[in-house]
Design a protein around this motif. Sequence first.
Motif, PDB file in Angstrom:
ATOM      1  N   LEU A 122     -10.810   6.975   3.172  1.00 53.26           N
ATOM      2  CA  LEU A 122     -11.139   6.000   2.234  1.00 53.26           C
ATOM      3  C   LEU A 122     -12.307   6.155   1.046  1.00 53.26           C
ATOM      4  N   GLN A 123     -12.684   7.324   1.140  1.00 53.27           N
ATOM      5  CA  GLN A 123     -13.758   7.467   0.134  1.00 53.27           C
ATOM      6  C   GLN A 123     -13.196   8.300  -0.996  1.00 53.27           C
ATOM      7  N   GLU A 124     -11.861   8.613  -0.908  1.00 48.70           N
ATOM      8  CA  GLU A 124     -11.115   9.319  -2.014  1.00 48.70           C
ATOM      9  C   GLU A 124     -10.444   8.414  -2.760  1.00 48.70           C
ATOM     10  N   PRO A 125     -10.600   8.338  -3.915  1.00 45.05           N
ATOM     11  CA  PRO A 125      -9.902   7.588  -4.961  1.00 45.05           C
ATOM     12  C   PRO A 125      -8.222   7.605  -4.857  1.00 45.05           C
ATOM     13  N   VAL A 126      -7.884   8.862  -4.578  1.00 41.56           N
ATOM     14  CA  VAL A 126      -6.536   9.262  -4.650  1.00 41.56           C
ATOM     15  C   VAL A 126      -5.882   8.411  -3.324  1.00 41.56           C
ATOM     16  N   VAL A 127      -6.557   8.345  -2.200  1.00 44.75           N
ATOM     17  CA  VAL A 127      -6.306   7.289  -1.296  1.00 44.75           C
ATOM     18  C   VAL A 127      -5.983   5.800  -1.798  1.00 44.75           C
ATOM     19  N   GLN A 132      -2.260   1.426  -3.249  1.00 44.26           N
ATOM     20  CA  GLN A 132      -1.751   0.399  -4.305  1.00 44.26           C
ATOM     21  C   GLN A 132      -0.345   0.689  -4.618  1.00 44.26           C
ATOM     22  N   GLU A 133       0.174   1.914  -4.397  1.00 42.62           N
ATOM     23  CA  GLU A 133       1.614   2.248  -4.695  1.00 42.62           C
ATOM     24  C   GLU A 133       2.443   1.792  -3.618  1.00 42.62           C
ATOM     25  N   THR A 134       1.736   1.653  -2.219  1.00 44.44           N
ATOM     26  CA  THR A 134       2.438   1.182  -1.074  1.00 44.44           C
ATOM     27  C   THR A 134       2.623  -0.330  -1.147  1.00 44.44           C
ATOM     28  N   LEU A 135       1.680  -0.977  -1.681  1.00 44.84           N
ATOM     29  CA  LEU A 135       1.696  -2.736  -1.764  1.00 44.84           C
ATOM     30  C   LEU A 135       2.752  -3.066  -2.488  1.00 44.84           C
ATOM     31  N   PRO A 136       3.337  -4.113  -1.992  1.00 45.01           N
ATOM     32  CA  PRO A 136       4.316  -4.740  -2.815  1.00 45.01           C
ATOM     33  C   PRO A 136       3.451  -5.448  -3.977  1.00 45.01           C
ATOM     34  N   ALA A 137       4.049  -5.215  -5.219  1.00 46.72           N
ATOM     35  CA  ALA A 137       3.355  -5.429  -6.432  1.00 46.72           C
ATOM     36  C   ALA A 137       2.182  -5.103  -6.581  1.00 46.72           C
TER      37      ALA A 137
END
Length: 232
Positions: A122-127, A132-137
């Motif tokens: 969770l400390q990595e912005p790539v995560v 965000q890509e996984t979440l609907p909208a």
Amino acid sequence: MISRVQCRLLHTTAELLRKTPAEQRWLARQLRDPYVKSARQQNYRCRSAFKLLEIDEKHGILRPGTSVIDCGAAPGAWSQVAVHRVNATASDPKAPVGFVVGVDLLHIPPLDGAVFLPHSDLQEPVVWARIQETLPAGEAQVILSDVAPNASGIRELDQQRLAELCLCVLELAERVLAPGGTLLCKFWDGAHSRLLQNRLAALFEEVKTLKPAASRKESSEIYFLAKRYRKS
């Protein structure tokens, strides 16, 4: 003839004798813990499920149709609660269908109704981008954080590490939490707790400090419940 109950008692006694004194105390405490017993009976992955259940019963943060991020999700007990409460499996055809994504550095066994991102820091912005890509909208209405660092045994150091993780969760919230959203975050009470509380108060309209009954009395853990996110 030895009964099954006697066999289990003999096995437990043998296990205790093979462990260090600290391990023996931990195992004995687990055997006495009513929440551990209830978790087994109700098929929750660990006792922490009852912390979230109590908080949700009192404060109503998980509703059908809600998108939820579970930070520090392993082994998945909070995700189990969230999946049921937000109707992520569409078990109630009359209610809106929610979504649950869980994130952890550790492996998380699969769970129907949840999408897990294991081995993710969770400390990595790539995560954050993957979440965000996984979440609907691309956004969530609720962020849950039961995340904690590996304990070093040094109180101040452990509190500092947890503060850093919580601030990362807060940065994630600023990126993906919907206006009016909710953040529930575990913390260890101490010198750094006021800093986190002040940061939350600057971003949310309401911040409460909670200590669920399932939190062990000797534990310094508390939960900050921040509601009505002010999206800038």
